[in-house]
Design an enzyme around this catalytic site. Structure first.
Site, PDB file in Angstrom:
ATOM      1  N   ILE A 146       0.855  -1.191   0.000  1.00  0.00           N
ATOM      2  CA  ILE A 146       0.000   0.000   0.000  1.00  0.00           C
ATOM      3  C   ILE A 146       0.889   1.239   0.000  1.00  0.00           C
ATOM      4  O   ILE A 146       2.080   1.155   0.315  1.00  0.00           O
ATOM      5  CB  ILE A 146      -0.945   0.032   1.224  1.00  0.00           C
ATOM      6  CG1 ILE A 146      -0.119   0.124   2.519  1.00  0.00           C
ATOM      7  CG2 ILE A 146      -1.871  -1.186   1.239  1.00  0.00           C
ATOM      8  CD1 ILE A 146      -0.920   0.468   3.745  1.00  0.00           C
ATOM      9  N   GLU A 150       6.522   3.227   4.084  1.00  0.00           N
ATOM     10  CA  GLU A 150       7.630   2.724   3.275  1.00  0.00           C
ATOM     11  C   GLU A 150       7.582   3.259   1.852  1.00  0.00           C
ATOM     12  O   GLU A 150       8.621   3.589   1.271  1.00  0.00           O
ATOM     13  CB  GLU A 150       7.609   1.189   3.265  1.00  0.00           C
ATOM     14  CG  GLU A 150       8.139   0.554   4.527  1.00  0.00           C
ATOM     15  CD  GLU A 150       9.595   0.888   4.788  1.00  0.00           C
ATOM     16  OE1 GLU A 150      10.395   0.868   3.833  1.00  0.00           O
ATOM     17  OE2 GLU A 150       9.931   1.191   5.941  1.00  0.00           O
ATOM     18  N   HIS A 212       0.571  -5.560   7.567  1.00  0.00           N
ATOM     19  CA  HIS A 212       1.603  -5.051   8.475  1.00  0.00           C
ATOM     20  C   HIS A 212       1.038  -4.016   9.434  1.00  0.00           C
ATOM     21  O   HIS A 212       1.193  -4.103  10.647  1.00  0.00           O
ATOM     22  CB  HIS A 212       2.769  -4.442   7.681  1.00  0.00           C
ATOM     23  CG  HIS A 212       3.944  -4.089   8.534  1.00  0.00           C
ATOM     24  ND1 HIS A 212       4.003  -2.951   9.311  1.00  0.00           N
ATOM     25  CD2 HIS A 212       5.121  -4.743   8.745  1.00  0.00           C
ATOM     26  CE1 HIS A 212       5.153  -2.918   9.962  1.00  0.00           C
ATOM     27  NE2 HIS A 212       5.851  -3.991   9.628  1.00  0.00           N
ATOM     28  N   GLU A 248       0.521  -4.060  13.330  1.00  0.00           N
ATOM     29  CA  GLU A 248       0.887  -2.806  13.979  1.00  0.00           C
ATOM     30  C   GLU A 248      -0.100  -1.678  13.705  1.00  0.00           C
ATOM     31  O   GLU A 248       0.243  -0.508  13.868  1.00  0.00           O
ATOM     32  CB  GLU A 248       2.293  -2.391  13.526  1.00  0.00           C
ATOM     33  CG  GLU A 248       3.373  -3.393  13.909  1.00  0.00           C
ATOM     34  CD  GLU A 248       4.758  -2.977  13.444  1.00  0.00           C
ATOM     35  OE1 GLU A 248       4.891  -1.849  12.917  1.00  0.00           O
ATOM     36  OE2 GLU A 248       5.705  -3.771  13.609  1.00  0.00           O
ATOM     37  N   VAL A 276       7.001 -10.823   1.913  1.00  0.00           N
ATOM     38  CA  VAL A 276       7.744 -11.986   2.384  1.00  0.00           C
ATOM     39  C   VAL A 276       7.062 -12.602   3.596  1.00  0.00           C
ATOM     40  O   VAL A 276       6.288 -11.936   4.290  1.00  0.00           O
ATOM     41  CB  VAL A 276       9.203 -11.617   2.746  1.00  0.00           C
ATOM     42  CG1 VAL A 276       9.911 -10.993   1.554  1.00  0.00           C
ATOM     43  CG2 VAL A 276       9.248 -10.674   3.955  1.00  0.00           C
ATOM     44  N   HIS A 280       7.271 -11.352  10.970  1.00  0.00           N
ATOM     45  CA  HIS A 280       5.865 -11.156  11.335  1.00  0.00           C
ATOM     46  C   HIS A 280       5.046 -12.421  11.094  1.00  0.00           C
ATOM     47  O   HIS A 280       4.204 -12.792  11.915  1.00  0.00           O
ATOM     48  CB  HIS A 280       5.270  -9.992  10.551  1.00  0.00           C
ATOM     49  CG  HIS A 280       5.749  -8.654  11.012  1.00  0.00           C
ATOM     50  ND1 HIS A 280       5.701  -8.245  12.324  1.00  0.00           N
ATOM     51  CD2 HIS A 280       6.276  -7.598  10.321  1.00  0.00           C
ATOM     52  CE1 HIS A 280       6.178  -7.021  12.434  1.00  0.00           C
ATOM     53  NE2 HIS A 280       6.547  -6.615  11.241  1.00  0.00           N
TER      54      HIS A 280
END
Length: 334
Positions: A146, A150, A212, A248, A276, A280
């Protein structure tokens, strides 16, 4: 400013000369009454593939490269099956344009070097290598899912290179457009391609797809994903079993568990929607510690299965990343 989005070129040479740049991007179509397109307005109205031309290098020969940016991973096996596999797919689709790689996480770069003796380049190092090897046009491809924190980093570090190359383009992440004003709904595209890895579900089976999460406003994409899941469930029953949550961000596992109980589910399959299957997926999601998602669900009376594979292992998802790369390369080569 109008709110329709379509492929346009907003011409304002005065504004371009202030930035020393030219762009050909998906952008908001500015109201015709806007006569002086300032650099700030141009940047603010830019959506989709971002492209920059450096007039100071207009006479330089064209020598093209693709630079793939990824956060990276210390898990060797999943790296080969995901990041490396996506890069190979992009290279196969563009055999005449070399594909380079950069890791955005310095911590992972250090750990991979210490563990495997493999040197991964930072974005700055990768750009310097490309410049030293004579490349003048670079299409940057982000392996982000998304447009969150990052992807913002990818964007900033790319834009810092504008004076070093004749032309640079930056691809959008896996999900970007949401079907607004005739644009594709890439959230639905993603889900339809992700469906290929869903297990068969009976009335008491649920699927939780783990994102994430981010403090960035891009976290709102997860709410959009769930809304599209609910929409797709009206015509495709498999989606009625699917819930998105994040490690998170929100929604989190505690937001979803009450919904699972309300629907009477007894069995849950956990799977990551990350490039990947790293820390997590192996630890936060599927680990044996009491605070892992698997353990928390089991403590609530659910039986749990885990699907520990990154998105890069899914050939359908790899094809979407190839599309993003091709879009950036097409804009680069205009």
């Amino acid at each position: 400013m109008k709110t329709s989005i379509k492929k346009v070129v907003i011409a304002s040479m005065a504004a371009l000369s202030m930035l020393g740049m030219g762009m050909s991007v998906n952008a908001y179509e500015l109201n015709p009454e806007v006569k002086d397109v300032t650099p700030a307005l141009r940047e603010a109205s830019t959506v989709g593939v971002w492209t920059h031309e450096n007039p100071a290098m207009k006479n330089a020969p064209n020598k093209d490269a693709i630079l793939v940016m990824t956060f990276g991973t210390t898990f060797t096996d999943t790296r080969h099956k995901t990041i490396d596999a996506v890069e190979k797919a992009i290279q196969a689709a563009n055999p005449n344009v070399p594909v380079y790689e950069a890791y955005t996480s310095h911590i992972i770069i250090d750990r991979v070097k210490a563990k495997e003796g493999i040197i991964k380049l930072t974005p700055e190092e990768a750009f310097a290598k490309l410049k030293a090897e004579g490349y003048t046009r670079v299409a940057v491809v982000s392996l982000d899912v998304i447009p969150g924190m990052e992807y913002t980093y990818d964007s900033v570090v790319t834009k810092m290179q504008v004076n070093n190359f004749k032309k640079i383009s930056l691809a959008t992440p896996l999900m970007y457009f949401q079907g607004t004003e005739g644009e594709p709904d890439q959230v639905v595209d993603f889900l339809q391609n992700l469906k290929s890895q869903f297990p068969k579900c009976g009335p008491q089976d649920a699927i939780m797809i783990m994102a994430h999460g981010t403090p960035h406003p891009g976290n709102a994409y997860y709410s959009v994903i769930q809304a599209r899941i609910n929409q797709l469930a009206k015509t495709d029953p498999i989606f009625s079993h699917v819930y998105v949550y994040s490690v998170e961000g929100r929604p989190n596992i505690n937001d979803v568990i009450p919904q699972l109980k309300e629907k009477g589910y007894k069995h849950v399959t956990l799977m990551p929607i990350m490039m990947v299957a790293g820390d997590h997926a192996n630890n936060d999601m599927a680990g044996s510690d009491p605070d892992s998602h698997k353990s928390q669900l089991e403590a609530q009376g659910f039986t749990v299965s885990t699907y520990i594979h990154g998105l890069g292992e899914n050939a359908n998802i790899r094809n979407l990343y190839v599309e993003r790369a091709n879009e950036a390369l097409a804009d680069l080569q205009k």
